[in-house]
Design a protein around this motif. Structure first.
Motif, mmCIF file in Angstrom:
data_model
loop_
_atom_site.group_PDB
_atom_site.id
_atom_site.type_symbol
_atom_site.label_atom_id
_atom_site.label_comp_id
_atom_site.label_asym_id
_atom_site.label_seq_id
_atom_site.Cartn_x
_atom_site.Cartn_y
_atom_site.Cartn_z
ATOM 1 N N ASN A 1 82.720 34.757 51.987
ATOM 2 C CA ASN A 1 81.989 33.565 51.566
ATOM 3 C C ASN A 1 80.600 33.989 51.154
ATOM 4 O O ASN A 1 79.714 34.111 51.977
ATOM 5 N N LYS A 2 80.433 34.237 49.869
ATOM 6 C CA LYS A 2 79.165 34.745 49.379
ATOM 7 C C LYS A 2 78.586 33.772 48.372
ATOM 8 O O LYS A 2 78.883 33.855 47.187
ATOM 9 N N PRO A 3 77.788 32.812 48.785
ATOM 10 C CA PRO A 3 77.204 31.894 47.823
ATOM 11 C C PRO A 3 76.113 32.580 47.002
ATOM 12 O O PRO A 3 75.068 32.936 47.521
ATOM 13 N N SER A 4 76.374 32.800 45.719
ATOM 14 C CA SER A 4 75.336 33.338 44.845
ATOM 15 C C SER A 4 74.212 32.327 44.730
ATOM 16 O O SER A 4 74.440 31.129 44.834
ATOM 17 N N TRP A 5 73.020 32.800 44.513
ATOM 18 C CA TRP A 5 71.958 31.858 44.180
ATOM 19 C C TRP A 5 70.973 32.501 43.221
ATOM 20 O O TRP A 5 70.788 33.698 43.189
ATOM 21 N N GLY A 6 70.400 31.636 42.403
ATOM 22 C CA GLY A 6 69.380 32.068 41.463
ATOM 23 C C GLY A 6 68.090 31.359 41.786
ATOM 24 O O GLY A 6 68.084 30.275 42.364
ATOM 25 N N SER A 7 66.976 31.958 41.401
ATOM 26 C CA SER A 7 65.698 31.314 41.682
ATOM 27 C C SER A 7 64.681 31.650 40.604
ATOM 28 O O SER A 7 64.764 32.686 39.957
ATOM 29 N N ILE A 8 63.745 30.735 40.410
ATOM 30 C CA ILE A 8 62.642 30.924 39.486
ATOM 31 C C ILE A 8 61.359 30.695 40.277
ATOM 32 O O ILE A 8 61.154 29.613 40.828
ATOM 33 N N TYR A 9 60.523 31.714 40.378
ATOM 34 C CA TYR A 9 59.335 31.652 41.213
ATOM 35 C C TYR A 9 58.102 31.337 40.381
ATOM 36 O O TYR A 9 57.947 31.827 39.271
ATOM 37 N N ALA B 1 55.882 27.801 44.390
ATOM 38 C CA ALA B 1 56.928 26.864 43.966
ATOM 39 C C ALA B 1 58.150 27.641 43.503
ATOM 40 O O ALA B 1 58.043 28.595 42.749
ATOM 41 N N THR B 2 59.326 27.223 43.953
ATOM 42 C CA THR B 2 60.555 27.930 43.630
ATOM 43 C C THR B 2 61.643 26.949 43.256
ATOM 44 O O THR B 2 61.974 26.051 44.021
ATOM 45 N N ALA B 3 62.219 27.131 42.069
ATOM 46 C CA ALA B 3 63.434 26.414 41.703
ATOM 47 C C ALA B 3 64.605 27.278 42.131
ATOM 48 O O ALA B 3 64.679 28.452 41.777
ATOM 49 N N ARG B 4 65.512 26.711 42.921
ATOM 50 C CA ARG B 4 66.592 27.523 43.497
ATOM 51 C C ARG B 4 67.926 26.812 43.331
ATOM 52 O O ARG B 4 68.017 25.605 43.505
ATOM 53 N N PHE B 5 68.962 27.591 43.009
ATOM 54 C CA PHE B 5 70.302 27.044 42.805
ATOM 55 C C PHE B 5 71.295 27.870 43.606
ATOM 56 O O PHE B 5 71.299 29.095 43.524
ATOM 57 N N SER C 1 68.617 28.526 33.366
ATOM 58 C CA SER C 1 67.766 28.237 32.220
ATOM 59 C C SER C 1 66.501 27.575 32.722
ATOM 60 O O SER C 1 66.500 26.934 33.782
ATOM 61 N N GLY C 2 65.415 27.719 31.963
ATOM 62 C CA GLY C 2 64.180 27.109 32.434
ATOM 63 C C GLY C 2 63.089 27.064 31.393
ATOM 64 O O GLY C 2 63.052 27.865 30.458
ATOM 65 N N THR D 1 79.275 22.283 38.905
ATOM 66 C CA THR D 1 78.331 21.271 38.426
ATOM 67 C C THR D 1 76.928 21.858 38.356
ATOM 68 O O THR D 1 76.476 22.538 39.285
ATOM 69 N N VAL D 2 76.235 21.604 37.261
ATOM 70 C CA VAL D 2 74.893 22.152 37.062
ATOM 71 C C VAL D 2 73.924 21.556 38.078
ATOM 72 O O VAL D 2 73.925 20.340 38.324
ATOM 73 N N GLN D 3 73.095 22.409 38.662
ATOM 74 C CA GLN D 3 72.036 21.982 39.567
ATOM 75 C C GLN D 3 70.703 22.046 38.812
ATOM 76 O O GLN D 3 70.500 22.933 37.988
ATOM 77 N N THR D 4 69.814 21.118 39.108
ATOM 78 C CA THR D 4 68.523 21.082 38.428
ATOM 79 C C THR D 4 67.387 21.060 39.432
ATOM 80 O O THR D 4 67.579 20.724 40.608
ATOM 81 N N ASP D 5 66.208 21.419 38.958
ATOM 82 C CA ASP D 5 65.030 21.462 39.821
ATOM 83 C C ASP D 5 63.801 21.337 38.932
ATOM 84 O O ASP D 5 63.789 21.844 37.804
#
Length: 416
Positions: A314-322, A326-330, A347-348, A361-365
């Motif tokens: 169970n490896k949930p990938s995640w991406g982030s924009i720092y 402030a961090t946008a994280r998915f 995308s950002g 489903t796309v996540q947004t921040d």
């Protein structure tokens, strides 16, 4: 009207692909080359599997494009962290090993079969009694996870039988993961074990041949072995050849920086896609970095994609924009299994970020912002930008970058 099919009124929604081309498209699985814009290095000897299933040994600073040994499919660019083969005589196991040995004759460099690398360096292991075994003597440290591996091929009477791995005290490998191929091919057997609360000092680490489903082989039975490896880690990494002393393979480093970076990157908005797969399992390191676009530090990180190992399957990938604090994280919600491909995308632009994995489903921040010209200047792949120790431990099939923010439907299409 009469005769009109009801299906003619149904209009399929076309898949929404980007109309603009990526300014960077690195298809490692297809090209099997590293773009010359990359700075790449790695110290020490290493190896990979080619399209014919052959083990290819290479020297330092050679990027590796690994293949599935059964299907021949290219897995992509192999990125690994530092590992040491603790077996001093791994290429040719036999008489030189320092642990317990019995009821056997070992013939190094046998010409009866080629080794998995195509050379005559395999060891013929002929049994002279009903309880043969071969061990290296070593120390296993408390709380450390070790993996041992070896290639084996059946000789006389051993097709479909077992080469059981034993690492100090029990438990030992099961018959299910220690079976010798019945078709006369080579197979790499691996066994992973975590040592308990006390060091195991000067213990036997090696293998015992057995018949399947139980019992001991007979005098005169034969197997062939090659490429033994003992390493700290939760999976067998690529072979590190040893011929008399333990050897360390350094971490893979690959990055684009400077003018080679700025020619395709947009400081104000963008979209980045990766396809990768992991070799590691349970917290070999907590964060396996797939890609990081930043300033070679953690101050300005425009895109970061990781694969977080929280449990074996169970490896949930995640991406982030720092952006400063402030961090946008998915975070992906699916279950990603070792070896399976994970498609990730982010995308950002200022206060408008989105991401998804494997068509979810796309996540947004809205937290975070891009930094403007000159603040991001490096793309590191398969590693954490500032330092070693967070390597991917796996393969990267493809990386694409668009200098525009793509739509949510395009993000889903590209990762489905």
């Amino acid at each position: 009207s009469a005769g009109k099919s009801i299906f003619s009124e149904e209009i399929e929604t076309p898949q929404d692909y980007p109309t603009i081309k990526p300014t960077l498209d690195l298809n490692f699985a297809a090209t099997k080359t590293l773009d010359p814009r990359f700075e790449y290095y790695r110290y020490g000897p290493a190896s990979y599997i080619d399209e014919n299933g052959k083990v290819v040994l290479v020297g330092e600073d050679v990027p590796r494009f690994d293949h599935d040994p059964d299907t021949g499919e290219c897995k992509g660019l192999l990125v690994e962290g530092e590992r040491t083969n603790l077996f001093p005589n791994g290429v040719r196991p036999g008489d030189k090993w320092t642990g317990a040995k019995a009821n056997s004759v070992w013939t190094e460099n046998t010409t009866e079969t080629t080794a998995p690398d195509g050379t005559y360096t395999a060891t013929k292991w002929a049994f002279t009694g009903v309880d043969p075994y071969l061990y290296h003597q070593g120390t296993l440290n408390a709380g450390v996870t070790y993996t041992m591996s070896v290639w084996v091929k059946a000789g006389t009477n051993m097709a479909g039988d077992v080469l059981q791995a034993r690492m100090g005290s029990g438990p030992h490998s099961t018959f299910a993961n220690s079976t010798i191929p019945a078709d006369g091919s080579w197979k790499r057997l691996t066994y992973t074990k975590t040592i308990g609360g006390s060091n195991e000092t000067n213990v036997n680490i090696g293998w015992e041949p057995q018949t399947n489903p139980s019992g001991n082989p007979a005098s005169g039975d034969v197997i062939y072995i090659w490429g033994a490896q003992l390493e700290s880690g939760d999976h067998a990494s690529s072979l590190i050849p040893t011929t008399g002393t333990s050897v360390t393979r350094g971490a893979d480093y690959a990055a684009i920086k400077g003018d080679e970076f700025t020619e395709w990157y947009n400081d104000l908005e963008g979209t980045v896609f990766t396809s990768h797969s992991l070799n590691s399992g349970v917290d070999d390191n907590a964060n396996n970095y797939v890609l990081e676009i930043g300033d070679a530090g953690s101050t300005h990180v425009a895109f970061r994609l990781q694969d977080v190992n929280n449990s074996f399957n169970n490896k949930p990938s995640w991406g982030s924009i720092y952006s400063g604090s402030a961090t946008a994280r998915f975070t992906g919600t699916g279950t990603f299994t070792r070896g399976n491909k994970v498609k990730s995308i982010m995308s950002g632009k200022a206060s408008d970020f989105a991401g998804t994995f494997n068509g979810e489903t796309v996540q947004t921040d809205t937290s975070g912002s891009f930094f403007g010209p000159g603040t991001t200047g490096v793309m590191s792949i398969g590693r954490y930008g500032p330092s070693v120790g967070y390597e991917l431990e796996g393969h990267i099939q493809r990386i694409m970058y668009w200098p525009k923010q793509l739509t949510d439907t395009q993000l889903v299409t590209l990762t489905s």
